[in-house]
Design an enzyme around this catalytic site. Sequence first.
Site, mmCIF file in Angstrom:
data_model
loop_
_atom_site.group_PDB
_atom_site.id
_atom_site.type_symbol
_atom_site.label_atom_id
_atom_site.label_comp_id
_atom_site.label_asym_id
_atom_site.label_seq_id
_atom_site.Cartn_x
_atom_site.Cartn_y
_atom_site.Cartn_z
ATOM 1 N N GLY A 1 0.817 -1.151 -0.058
ATOM 2 C CA GLY A 1 -0.112 -0.123 0.024
ATOM 3 C C GLY A 1 0.965 1.225 0.179
ATOM 4 O O GLY A 1 2.272 1.183 -0.096
ATOM 5 N N PHE A 2 0.481 2.406 0.118
ATOM 6 C CA PHE A 2 0.902 3.706 0.073
ATOM 7 C C PHE A 2 1.949 3.790 1.417
ATOM 8 O O PHE A 2 3.182 3.817 1.075
ATOM 9 C CB PHE A 2 -0.006 4.787 0.142
ATOM 10 C CG PHE A 2 0.061 6.103 0.490
ATOM 11 C CD1 PHE A 2 1.532 6.624 -0.012
ATOM 12 C CD2 PHE A 2 -0.286 6.781 1.319
ATOM 13 C CE1 PHE A 2 1.945 7.997 0.340
ATOM 14 C CE2 PHE A 2 0.229 7.971 1.984
ATOM 15 C CZ PHE A 2 1.312 8.698 1.356
ATOM 16 N N THR B 1 -12.418 -6.805 7.497
ATOM 17 C CA THR B 1 -11.118 -6.559 7.469
ATOM 18 C C THR B 1 -10.681 -6.125 8.685
ATOM 19 O O THR B 1 -9.551 -6.725 9.276
ATOM 20 C CB THR B 1 -10.859 -5.639 6.106
ATOM 21 O OG1 THR B 1 -11.596 -6.112 5.090
ATOM 22 C CG2 THR B 1 -9.340 -5.618 5.727
ATOM 23 N N TYR C 1 -15.627 2.802 10.389
ATOM 24 C CA TYR C 1 -14.276 3.036 10.373
ATOM 25 C C TYR C 1 -13.554 3.054 11.706
ATOM 26 O O TYR C 1 -12.941 2.425 12.196
ATOM 27 C CB TYR C 1 -13.901 3.710 9.394
ATOM 28 C CG TYR C 1 -12.480 3.486 9.002
ATOM 29 C CD1 TYR C 1 -11.775 2.681 8.675
ATOM 30 C CD2 TYR C 1 -11.631 5.033 9.095
ATOM 31 C CE1 TYR C 1 -10.360 2.694 8.358
ATOM 32 C CE2 TYR C 1 -10.325 4.945 9.087
ATOM 33 C CZ TYR C 1 -9.684 3.537 8.696
ATOM 34 O OH TYR C 1 -8.375 3.857 8.519
ATOM 35 N N LYS D 1 -11.532 0.271 14.166
ATOM 36 C CA LYS D 1 -10.441 0.793 14.535
ATOM 37 C C LYS D 1 -10.198 0.941 16.052
ATOM 38 O O LYS D 1 -9.278 0.516 16.714
ATOM 39 C CB LYS D 1 -9.889 2.128 13.859
ATOM 40 C CG LYS D 1 -9.384 1.682 12.410
ATOM 41 C CD LYS D 1 -8.323 0.607 12.264
ATOM 42 C CE LYS D 1 -7.604 0.683 10.999
ATOM 43 N NZ LYS D 1 -6.635 -0.064 11.019
#
Length: 323
Positions: free
Chosen positions: A10-11, A95, A149, A153
């Site tokens: 990923g970035f 995920t 989200y 987290k």
Amino acid sequence: MKYLITGGAGFIGSHLCEVLLARGHRVVAIDDLSTGRVANIAHLSPLPHFQFVREDIRNSQVLDRLTSEAEVVIHLAAAVGVQLIVEDPVRTIRTNIMGTEGVLEAANRYGCKVLIASTSEVYGKGVRVPFREDDDRLMGPTVRSRWAYAESKAVDEFLSLAYYHQFGLPVVIMRFFNTVGPRQTGRYGMVVPRFVRNALKGEPLHVYGDGRQSRCFADVADVTRAVGELAEHPGAVGQVFNVGATEEITIRDLAERVIRLTGSDSEVVMVPYDEAYGPGFEDMRRRVPSIEKLNALIGYRPRCSLDDILRRVIEHERLKIED
Ligand code: UDP
């Protein structure tokens, strides 16, 4: 040391692989390429201390084998970008929660140190800035999928700290604030690469809401340097750290700044949130980290100004457009 980086293509992951290799470590990157890209790490492939494995972290056999061979796991694999989260909330939740649980379980089996990527989103709609690691959090209602989200987290953070307290697993939690730099894609909503691309193409820059919401953008080189140091510092274990920059700018001003630095004649177009993200979207007005805790432990100060960051992204996007 031997590192396993989830989300390594990923970035942020690809920049982190570079930092760790430069510090003399061995690095294995696992990534399912759902949002990561082989192109991000292609330049690392020939290096003898680097290995890439294309796999979903929810493949527990592969995760177990790779973890058994690692000493430190840096867990970055997650659903990224507000747009993706609003569009695919089931994937985000699964995920972020199940993926992290699997990583912690495997790390606990082999006694690895684990660094978990969390996010400034966990501060929710908090209005008292700068955000400090032990501040209260204010979330929106569950009917607004954006907050899934942040909550997923936050569960990751609780779970990591539970493994630390209950099993003595050495964990470090990093709350990343807006991070930008070369290789970040605008595909999942990120504002800087979007503005830069549109400015370079002479297309309008879409500023959502009234444009007075503000952010602090950190350079990925500053962020990954901090991660590399946190991973090596024994004093980081069992702790939560904000990782970001403190130079604040409104999104409207950011658009003007990008237009000026690119020398573009693009226009700024204001777009209501509902049109951008669907009905009922709630944004965060200000998001500024306190980086005192990180600074106290590893002497962290961002080295790149916003102009430096924007110039680097502009140069990178210019080369991509010319390709
Ligand atoms: N934004 C915008 N235009 C875009 C993309 C984003 O005005 O094309 C706004 C977005 O609504 C938010 C800010 O820019 O207020 C930063 O968005 P980003 O998705 O980069 O990160 P966030 O801070 O929301 O995680």
